[in-house]
Scaffold this motif. Sequence first.
Motif, PDB file in Angstrom:
ATOM      1  N   ALA A 222      -5.256  16.830 -15.626  1.00  0.00           N
ATOM      2  CA  ALA A 222      -5.082  18.279 -15.761  1.00  0.00           C
ATOM      3  C   ALA A 222      -4.454  18.631 -17.100  1.00  0.00           C
ATOM      4  O   ALA A 222      -3.630  17.915 -17.641  1.00  0.00           O
ATOM      5  CB  ALA A 222      -4.185  18.803 -14.630  1.00  0.00           C
ATOM      6  N   GLU A 223      -4.866  19.784 -17.596  1.00  0.00           N
ATOM      7  CA  GLU A 223      -4.273  20.316 -18.816  1.00  0.00           C
ATOM      8  C   GLU A 223      -3.445  21.535 -18.414  1.00  0.00           C
ATOM      9  O   GLU A 223      -3.965  22.465 -17.826  1.00  0.00           O
ATOM     10  CB  GLU A 223      -5.358  20.750 -19.807  1.00  0.00           C
ATOM     11  CG  GLU A 223      -6.193  19.617 -20.301  1.00  0.00           C
ATOM     12  CD  GLU A 223      -7.281  20.110 -21.243  1.00  0.00           C
ATOM     13  OE1 GLU A 223      -7.289  21.332 -21.516  1.00  0.00           O
ATOM     14  OE2 GLU A 223      -8.080  19.293 -21.679  1.00  0.00           O
TER      15      GLU A 223
ATOM     16  N   GLN B  56     -19.145  12.524 -10.385  1.00  0.00           N
ATOM     17  CA  GLN B  56     -19.432  11.706 -11.563  1.00  0.00           C
ATOM     18  C   GLN B  56     -18.446  11.953 -12.699  1.00  0.00           C
ATOM     19  O   GLN B  56     -18.494  11.263 -13.716  1.00  0.00           O
ATOM     20  CB  GLN B  56     -20.859  11.978 -12.057  1.00  0.00           C
ATOM     21  CG  GLN B  56     -21.937  11.628 -11.047  1.00  0.00           C
ATOM     22  CD  GLN B  56     -23.317  12.010 -11.544  1.00  0.00           C
ATOM     23  OE1 GLN B  56     -23.551  12.133 -12.734  1.00  0.00           O
ATOM     24  NE2 GLN B  56     -24.244  12.196 -10.620  1.00  0.00           N
ATOM     25  N   PHE B  57     -17.599  12.949 -12.557  1.00  0.00           N
ATOM     26  CA  PHE B  57     -16.641  13.249 -13.618  1.00  0.00           C
ATOM     27  C   PHE B  57     -15.731  12.055 -13.829  1.00  0.00           C
ATOM     28  O   PHE B  57     -15.135  11.532 -12.901  1.00  0.00           O
ATOM     29  CB  PHE B  57     -15.819  14.484 -13.248  1.00  0.00           C
ATOM     30  CG  PHE B  57     -14.731  14.787 -14.248  1.00  0.00           C
ATOM     31  CD1 PHE B  57     -15.051  15.256 -15.514  1.00  0.00           C
ATOM     32  CD2 PHE B  57     -13.403  14.583 -13.924  1.00  0.00           C
ATOM     33  CE1 PHE B  57     -14.054  15.538 -16.443  1.00  0.00           C
ATOM     34  CE2 PHE B  57     -12.403  14.862 -14.840  1.00  0.00           C
ATOM     35  CZ  PHE B  57     -12.721  15.328 -16.099  1.00  0.00           C
ATOM     36  N   ASP B  58     -15.630  11.636 -15.072  1.00  0.00           N
ATOM     37  CA  ASP B  58     -14.833  10.460 -15.421  1.00  0.00           C
ATOM     38  C   ASP B  58     -13.772  10.859 -16.432  1.00  0.00           C
ATOM     39  O   ASP B  58     -14.081  11.139 -17.590  1.00  0.00           O
ATOM     40  CB  ASP B  58     -15.753   9.378 -16.004  1.00  0.00           C
ATOM     41  CG  ASP B  58     -15.020   8.071 -16.265  1.00  0.00           C
ATOM     42  OD1 ASP B  58     -13.775   8.042 -16.155  1.00  0.00           O
ATOM     43  OD2 ASP B  58     -15.702   7.078 -16.587  1.00  0.00           O
TER      44      ASP B  58
ATOM     45  N   ASP C  63     -11.821  15.267 -20.935  1.00  0.00           N
ATOM     46  CA  ASP C  63     -11.342  16.226 -19.948  1.00  0.00           C
ATOM     47  C   ASP C  63     -12.489  17.080 -19.413  1.00  0.00           C
ATOM     48  O   ASP C  63     -13.637  16.960 -19.846  1.00  0.00           O
ATOM     49  CB  ASP C  63     -10.222  17.097 -20.524  1.00  0.00           C
ATOM     50  CG  ASP C  63     -10.662  17.864 -21.773  1.00  0.00           C
ATOM     51  OD1 ASP C  63     -11.881  18.075 -21.950  1.00  0.00           O
ATOM     52  OD2 ASP C  63      -9.784  18.253 -22.558  1.00  0.00           O
ATOM     53  N   ALA C  64     -12.161  17.950 -18.476  1.00  0.00           N
ATOM     54  CA  ALA C  64     -13.177  18.767 -17.827  1.00  0.00           C
ATOM     55  C   ALA C  64     -13.874  19.692 -18.811  1.00  0.00           C
ATOM     56  O   ALA C  64     -15.087  19.901 -18.742  1.00  0.00           O
ATOM     57  CB  ALA C  64     -12.555  19.577 -16.687  1.00  0.00           C
ATOM     58  N   ALA C  65     -13.114  20.237 -19.744  1.00  0.00           N
ATOM     59  CA  ALA C  65     -13.714  21.139 -20.727  1.00  0.00           C
ATOM     60  C   ALA C  65     -14.777  20.424 -21.544  1.00  0.00           C
ATOM     61  O   ALA C  65     -15.879  20.949 -21.777  1.00  0.00           O
ATOM     62  CB  ALA C  65     -12.635  21.706 -21.646  1.00  0.00           C
TER      63      ALA C  65
END
Length: 200
Positions: free
Chosen positions: A13-14, A79-81, A86-88
């Motif tokens: 998290a940011e 699939q997010f790694d 980061d997510a952005a």
Amino acid sequence: MVSMTSRHWAAAAEDDGAGEGDGALMDRIARREVGALRELYDRHARRAMAIAMRILRDKSAAEDVVQETFLDVWRRVAQFDVQRGDAAAWVITIARSRAIDRLRASGKAARVIEAASEMLIPASEPLPSEGTERRRDQVRIAAALGELPAEQRQTIELAYFDGLSQSEIAIRTGNPLGTVKARVKLAMTKLTRLLTPQEA
């Protein structure tokens, strides 16, 4: 593919000073919370739109790419790694890939369909050999159009032969704009396959 735990999401998290970080939102999306996807959209849609516009230079197409990007986030959240960014960054990567794919597909299809529409416009006093070839092309194009479902064929005819925009087609036919766009995409994909010369 990495299966992320809540602790991992939290680590990713940011803290932007305005509530949940992206990592927490991704954690909630993984739990299928639509509200979290909406928040992520509000946070990063503008950047995704900027990337799509830079590649496509077409607002409507770029808007479609942004919608497809966040649908991909929803479908592929597992699939997010975090090790890859980061997510952005993930959102921007998806948007860029989607935009490039659309540019390649639409470019090829548009060239074929534009050529087809030109072929259907009678030439003024063609040479005998040109007339024969044109008639052959017209038969081939008519046959390809005949392979389309009626609603797709109507949409293509309105777009390329009557010169209507997709918004105008939606008004003319009473269909949602999204339906019109989907029909154009499906029809162009099939016509591209049918009209592209096959190598021996």
